[in-house]
Design an enzyme around this catalytic site. Structure first.
Site, PDB file in Angstrom:
ATOM      1  N   GLU A 322       4.352  30.523 111.899  1.00 31.53           N
ATOM      2  CA  GLU A 322       3.649  31.151 110.702  1.00 31.53           C
ATOM      3  C   GLU A 322       3.795  30.696 109.213  1.00 31.53           C
ATOM      4  O   GLU A 322       4.199  31.133 108.447  1.00 31.53           O
ATOM      5  CB  GLU A 322       4.464  32.631 110.529  1.00 31.53           C
ATOM      6  CG  GLU A 322       4.536  33.341 111.965  1.00 31.53           C
ATOM      7  CD  GLU A 322       5.036  34.774 111.782  1.00 31.53           C
ATOM      8  OE1 GLU A 322       4.211  35.741 111.789  1.00 31.53           O
ATOM      9  OE2 GLU A 322       6.142  34.995 111.532  1.00 31.53           O
TER      10      GLU A 322
HETATM   11  C1  ACM Z   1       7.847  34.552 115.378  1.00 30.06           C
HETATM   12  O1  ACM Z   1       7.803  35.618 115.821  1.00 30.06           O
HETATM   13  N1  ACM Z   1       7.314  34.412 114.427  1.00 30.06           N
HETATM   14  C2  ACM Z   1       8.377  33.535 116.182  1.00 30.06           C
END
Ligand code: ACM
Length: 690
Positions: A322
């Protein structure tokens, strides 16, 4: 050589015959083992436990094995009330339980550790054989789960078990960044993990909201901890505690994103100047390491040098998830760097960062593991990929030569039922991978993210559901009977509380606190019918921060509401044979159930007059009363053999729809089965499972 003590063996192993010679499957149906072993044969008869029960460890023995035997004896004594000798014999003739082990196992446990064992219970004794101490640890857990009582005594059925895991990597991620979890919370969860044969603690030690390990080399990392982090001594203690239980500890230090806590003390390594403070909210991560600067890699190298001496596991989790591309592309210097190196996008820049990271890790003898965003053709095939965004990335990685583990579908904070989690298989039947690709799928991990859990609630979010995941990862693929899973889960759940986690006592204590009374029967009754809303609803309905006290009714109740499944099972029986006498009995049971549910609302209304935190529970109870009234009406149609008019059916389904809406952070778990009942009263879809 026979010693005088062996005379007492006759007393120790008195045999109780089974009432009848049971067929294998019905005999297995009395077992409450979880995970179910690879192979079990149940024979007629039972070895009774007595005060003369004694353990012998005749061959290989080391301190880890003897401590495990000692724990097993204490645990058995606590369950059976027997005074059991902790004097562990060397002569196998002296043992009721003989633990016959060939070797220690690996100095630093790896994915290749041999965890197999056999367990034979006969009239004479119990023999546990294992090539390694770790296999013996697994077998000791199985032995303890075999112990059950009848009206007279505790005993163990005659069995032959030959067992080994289906997957080598069976993990639980615990995020201690969003909410810090003290050492005792981690250790009691390690005990529970060992009880169900999980073998990896994935310790998510840093994220935006907190950096949780003391660093001597970079002491300003402590500014990102909010005063709550583990000392080096505590880290060592946890690793030793885990090793004692055959569990590896894989640290995760998330980067380049999810990294604000690093920048509170060291803003110079971020891609924007700062200053940075620890966020209390859970918005999408807004900062990342700057991959273009040599000083960043120098810093990371120094950090890995320090921490790789602390964490012995071969693997090191770099996170990698992310990263918002705009964090990098909004910085002119980073854009210039990307142009200069002909990088098309932020993905290419992250691949560059990850490559440099993997070289740093290799220099410190660590293998890199990352979330599936790290998948990129430029990365070495030694990188292990943890799939969270979907099953597909696991298969894609395996096809491209990467080993992987599955976490998609295994997020505990999503509040799925144990049955849903149970069906998530890293290698489902019918997958299209060839044998080399199959060999790259090492297993999976349940993930306990920390946004919505505190030390008070984390156990009830992890357990008992994670035992179902542990079975999926250990037992043969064909072990998929959901009813039988729930039957065994109920027994294992009680055992887990006994082992130390507080998933049963914790919620009861919270109910007493927010109700201000120990008369919590109406709340316990409600908890049998309601469940927490999904993670998405939870974040939309009342967005929590790191400082929100997590003591709402929705933080206390758990998935798998007892009465939800009970109602479904009753309806299955009713619709299978509605005319039979059995049908009448089921209708009586249903009527009593609806009456009981309706009685919760007035009791809770009274409690809520002096306990404002119960407001969600009160409002759920009102919805439950309305839904129960619909159920009663539907039942009366069925009892009288009448068919309800279409307008009635439409109206009552609409009533159930409104009862299904969240009440605060709660939702009724019984609406889907009630819809079946209403449809049946209207003469349609009676037997449908929906
Ligand atoms: C995640 O849930 N960002 C690994």
């Amino acid at each position: 050589m026979r010693s005088p003590v062996s005379l007492s063996l006759a007393l120790a192993v008195a045999v109780a015959p089974l009432a009848a010679q049971a067929s294998d499957s019905s005999a297995r149906a009395v077992l409450t083992l979880m995970p179910m072993p690879a192979s079990v044969r149940v024979d007629a008869g039972r070895l009774l436990l007595s005060p003369f029960f004694r353990v012998a460890v005749p061959r290989y023995r080391d301190a880890r094995l003897l401590r495990a035997v000692d724990r097993a004896l204490s645990h058995l004594a606590g369950r059976t009330g027997l005074v059991l000798s902790h004097d562990i014999a060397r002569d196998s003739l002296l043992g009721t339980l003989v633990v016959d082990v060939r070797a220690a196992g690996q100095t630093v446990q790896s994915v290749d550790e041999n965890e197999s064992y056999t367990l034979d219970v006969t009239g004479g004794r119990v023999v546990l054989r294992a090539p390694t101490v770790v296999g013996a640890l697994r077998g000791l857990e199985t032995f303890q789960q075999l112990v059950s009582g009848d009206s007279d005594a505790f005993g163990v059925p005659f069995v032959h078990i030959a067992d080994q895991p289906r997957f080598r990597w069976r993990g639980l991620l615990i995020d201690v960044s969003r909410h810090f979890e003290p050492v005792e919370v981690i250790e009691r969860n390690l005990d529970a993990m060992a009880a169900v044969k999980l073998n990896v603690l994935h310790w998510h030690l840093s994220d935006d909201q907190g950096f949780r390990v003391e660093s001597r080399r970079f002491p300003k990392l402590g500014r990102g901890s909010d005063g709550e982090s583990y000392t080096r001594g505590q880290v060592k203690e946890v690793i030793a505690y885990a090793r004692d239980r055959g569990i590896r500890v894989v640290p995760e230090f998330d980067m380049p994103g999810h990294a604000i806590s690093w920048f509170v003390g060291y803003p110079a390594y971020a891609s924007a100047p700062g200053p940075y403070t620890l966020p209390t909210d859970y918005h999408f991560t807004a900062a990342a390491f700057d991959p273009t600067r040599a000083s960043v890699y120098h810093f990371i190298d120094g950090f890995v040098a320090e921490m790789s001496a602390l964490f012995p596991d071969r693997y090191w989790h770099v996170g990698g998830d992310e990263v918002d591309a705009r964090i990098w592309t909004s910085n002119p210097a980073i854009r210039r760097f990307m142009r200069h190196h002909k990088m098309a996008d932020a993905g290419a820049l992250q691949a560059y960062f990850d490559q440099r990271l993997s070289r740093i890790l290799a220099a410190h003898h660590k293998r890199m593991i990352g979330w599936d965003e790290v998948l990129h053709p430029d990365l070495p095939r030694s990188v292990l990929v943890q799939s969270w965004r979907g099953y597909e990335s696991l298969g894609e990685g395996a096809r491209e030569g990467y080993s992987g583990i599955l976490s998609a579908g295994l997020y505990l904070d999503a509040m799925s039922s144990a049955a849903q989690l149970y069906m998530v298989d890293p290698l489902p039947a019918g997958n299209d991978l060839d044998s080399a690709q199959v060999a790259r799928i090492l297993g999976g991990e349940a993930c306990m993210w920390g946004e919505l859990v505190t030390p008070e609630t984390i156990d009830s979010r992890i357990w008992p559901r994670t035992a179902a995941i542990a079975e999926r990862l250990w037992s043969p693929r064909e072990v998929v009977d959901i009813d039988d899973m729930y039957r065994r889960l109920a027994a294992v759940s009680v055992e887990l509380e006994d082992v130390g986690v507080q998933h049963l006592s914790g919620p009861a204590a919270l109910w007493r606190r927010i109700a201000g009374t120990d008369q919590i029967a109406p709340l316990r009754a409600l908890a049998g019918v309601v469940e927490p809303v999904s993670l998405g609803q939870r974040m939309r309905l009342r967005r929590p921060t790191t400082v929100t006290p997590l003591i709402a009714p929705g933080d206390i109740v758990t998935p798998d509401a007892r009465d939800g499944r009970a109602l479904s099972a009753l309806l299955d029986t009713l619709f299978r044979d509605p005319g039979a006498a059995r049908g009448a009995a089921v209708r009586d049971t249903l009527a009593a159930m609806f009456a009981r549910w309706r009685s919760i609302a007035p009791a809770l209304a009274a409690m809520t007059t002096h306990a404002p935190l119960l407001i969600d529970a009160d409002s759920a109870a009102v919805a439950l009363a309305a839904a129960s009234a619909v159920g009663e009406e539907a039942l009366s149609y069925l009892s009288d053999g009448r068919t309800a008019a279409p307008a009635w059916t439409t109206d009552r389904l609409a009533q159930l729809d409104s009862a299904a809406a969240p009440r605060g952070l709660l939702r009724l778990a019984i609406v889907p089965p009630l819809r079946r009942l209403v449809l049946a009263a209207g003469g349609t879809a009676a037997a449908s499972g929906q």
